[in-house]
Enzyme design. Sequence first.
Site, mmCIF file in Angstrom:
data_model
loop_
_atom_site.group_PDB
_atom_site.id
_atom_site.type_symbol
_atom_site.label_atom_id
_atom_site.label_comp_id
_atom_site.label_asym_id
_atom_site.label_seq_id
_atom_site.Cartn_x
_atom_site.Cartn_y
_atom_site.Cartn_z
ATOM 1 N N ASN A 9 25.027 44.999 38.052
ATOM 2 C CA ASN A 9 24.542 44.432 36.790
ATOM 3 C C ASN A 9 23.019 44.551 36.784
ATOM 4 O O ASN A 9 22.335 43.817 37.483
ATOM 5 C CB ASN A 9 24.978 42.956 36.712
ATOM 6 C CG ASN A 9 24.402 42.245 35.504
ATOM 7 O OD1 ASN A 9 23.875 42.870 34.585
ATOM 8 N ND2 ASN A 9 24.514 40.925 35.506
ATOM 9 N N TRP A 10 22.523 45.493 35.976
ATOM 10 C CA TRP A 10 21.074 45.751 35.990
ATOM 11 C C TRP A 10 20.287 44.721 35.170
ATOM 12 O O TRP A 10 19.070 44.717 35.212
ATOM 13 C CB TRP A 10 20.794 47.148 35.445
ATOM 14 C CG TRP A 10 21.258 48.244 36.347
ATOM 15 C CD1 TRP A 10 21.821 48.120 37.586
ATOM 16 C CD2 TRP A 10 21.177 49.650 36.084
ATOM 17 N NE1 TRP A 10 22.104 49.361 38.105
ATOM 18 C CE2 TRP A 10 21.715 50.326 37.200
ATOM 19 C CE3 TRP A 10 20.715 50.416 35.010
ATOM 20 C CZ2 TRP A 10 21.800 51.708 37.273
ATOM 21 C CZ3 TRP A 10 20.799 51.794 35.084
ATOM 22 C CH2 TRP A 10 21.335 52.440 36.207
ATOM 23 N N LYS A 11 20.982 43.938 34.366
ATOM 24 C CA LYS A 11 20.300 42.966 33.491
ATOM 25 C C LYS A 11 19.257 43.717 32.642
ATOM 26 O O LYS A 11 19.485 44.873 32.304
ATOM 27 C CB LYS A 11 19.702 41.827 34.333
ATOM 28 C CG LYS A 11 20.755 41.263 35.307
ATOM 29 C CD LYS A 11 20.361 40.001 35.990
ATOM 30 C CE LYS A 11 21.511 39.573 36.920
ATOM 31 N NZ LYS A 11 21.258 38.310 37.575
ATOM 32 N N HIS A 95 28.571 36.029 31.496
ATOM 33 C CA HIS A 95 27.647 35.887 32.631
ATOM 34 C C HIS A 95 26.883 34.560 32.494
ATOM 35 O O HIS A 95 26.560 34.139 31.384
ATOM 36 C CB HIS A 95 26.671 37.066 32.655
ATOM 37 C CG HIS A 95 25.841 37.103 33.888
ATOM 38 N ND1 HIS A 95 24.722 36.310 34.031
ATOM 39 C CD2 HIS A 95 25.977 37.788 35.054
ATOM 40 C CE1 HIS A 95 24.210 36.522 35.239
ATOM 41 N NE2 HIS A 95 24.948 37.415 35.873
ATOM 42 N N GLU A 97 23.887 33.805 32.830
ATOM 43 C CA GLU A 97 22.630 33.888 32.049
ATOM 44 C C GLU A 97 22.927 33.865 30.549
ATOM 45 O O GLU A 97 22.151 33.321 29.766
ATOM 46 C CB GLU A 97 21.846 35.142 32.462
ATOM 47 C CG GLU A 97 21.202 34.946 33.832
ATOM 48 C CD GLU A 97 21.014 36.210 34.647
ATOM 49 O OE1 GLU A 97 21.061 37.325 34.087
ATOM 50 O OE2 GLU A 97 20.834 36.087 35.874
ATOM 51 N N GLU A 167 30.838 33.737 40.224
ATOM 52 C CA GLU A 167 29.412 33.763 40.521
ATOM 53 C C GLU A 167 28.856 32.344 40.485
ATOM 54 O O GLU A 167 28.530 31.835 39.412
ATOM 55 C CB GLU A 167 28.666 34.611 39.484
ATOM 56 C CG GLU A 167 29.102 36.052 39.448
ATOM 57 C CD GLU A 167 27.991 36.939 38.887
ATOM 58 O OE1 GLU A 167 27.547 37.837 39.620
ATOM 59 O OE2 GLU A 167 27.558 36.715 37.756
ATOM 60 N N GLY A 173 20.470 35.366 41.968
ATOM 61 C CA GLY A 173 19.043 35.668 41.979
ATOM 62 C C GLY A 173 18.221 34.728 42.850
ATOM 63 O O GLY A 173 16.992 34.710 42.764
ATOM 64 N N SER A 213 23.517 37.021 44.837
ATOM 65 C CA SER A 213 22.714 37.436 45.991
ATOM 66 C C SER A 213 23.488 38.272 47.012
ATOM 67 O O SER A 213 23.297 38.131 48.215
ATOM 68 C CB SER A 213 22.058 36.221 46.658
ATOM 69 O OG SER A 213 21.190 35.566 45.739
ATOM 70 N N GLY A 234 23.550 42.013 41.405
ATOM 71 C CA GLY A 234 22.398 42.072 40.503
ATOM 72 C C GLY A 234 21.245 42.796 41.166
ATOM 73 O O GLY A 234 21.180 44.025 41.178
ATOM 74 N N GLY A 235 20.340 42.034 41.767
ATOM 75 C CA GLY A 235 19.105 42.585 42.347
ATOM 76 C C GLY A 235 19.325 43.797 43.240
ATOM 77 O O GLY A 235 18.610 44.802 43.121
HETATM 78 P P1 PGA Z 1 22.047 38.728 42.014
HETATM 79 O O1 PGA Z 1 22.750 38.687 40.564
HETATM 80 O O2 PGA Z 1 22.848 39.680 42.851
HETATM 81 O O3 PGA Z 1 20.664 39.221 41.742
HETATM 82 O O4 PGA Z 1 22.089 37.336 42.528
HETATM 83 C C1 PGA Z 1 24.135 38.684 40.438
HETATM 84 C C2 PGA Z 1 24.532 38.586 38.993
HETATM 85 O O5 PGA Z 1 23.845 37.912 38.223
HETATM 86 O O6 PGA Z 1 25.536 39.192 38.568
#
Ligand code: PGA
Length: 249
Positions: A9-11, A95, A97, A167, A173, A213, A234-235
């Site tokens: 997930n590149w956001k 998600h 966010e 999640e 994050g 993470s 994500g990251g």
């Molecule tokens: P993260 O994000 O790996 O940076 O914690 C995961 C996500 O939001 O899907």
Amino acid sequence: MIQPVIAGNWKMNKHIGEAVAFARRLRAAFATPPAREVIIAPPFTALHAVAEALRGSCIRMAAQTLHEAEKGAFTGEISGGMLREAGCTHVIVGHSERRTLFGESDGSINRKLRAALIAGLQPIFCIGESLRQREAGETPKVIEGQLKEGLNNLTADDIGLCIIAYEPVWAIGTGKTASPEQAQEVHRFIREWIARQYGGAAAERLAILYGGSVTPANAAALLAQPDINGALVGGASLDVDSFVQVIGH
Ligand code: PGA
């Protein structure tokens, strides 16, 4: 046997040129398809160009959200049909966010899940508790509520097309991963809940991903758990080498 899924997930990251360069490198890394299904979720603006770069490869593409309607006066929104046309096979729905920063409710997430299925997209349905909820011992209650309302009116056949991503919000994050045992406990709870509602066959086929993470350093231990069928990253999905390492585990 569930095929494990690793989704990146590149956001709100990567311009078109960077996204295409990443897609080409990822494709080259998996000229021989890996045992795991690989999905990347670029921002909307890069979807079409990334789909072109991935054409004919084993790598699939997801959007990060969709609107619940097919079309209409919804300034700024994108429908499932548009995402299909741009080359998506999957879409992330709900998600944390989107829930916390953009006010998505369980009800709208349910409508989005149904819109995704109608458009022929496989939803990656995200659920997870906050730190406050975990510390108050409310994790099972929160997860059950999100499942119940998010999947409202979906059939066992619909569930067969969904992927669920657990999640924990406190792990996204933050560099604080759930321990493999903590994650496994919730994954097991999710699978048992699905089995009760939709039958054992649906539960046994369901891919449940862990997210929060995930890195090359912790992916193997998480993925070794019996009810963890992959990761939503994500990251660590923004760098092609680290994403390839997560997939490679
Ligand atoms: P993260 O994000 O790996 O940076 O914690 C995961 C996500 O939001 O899907």
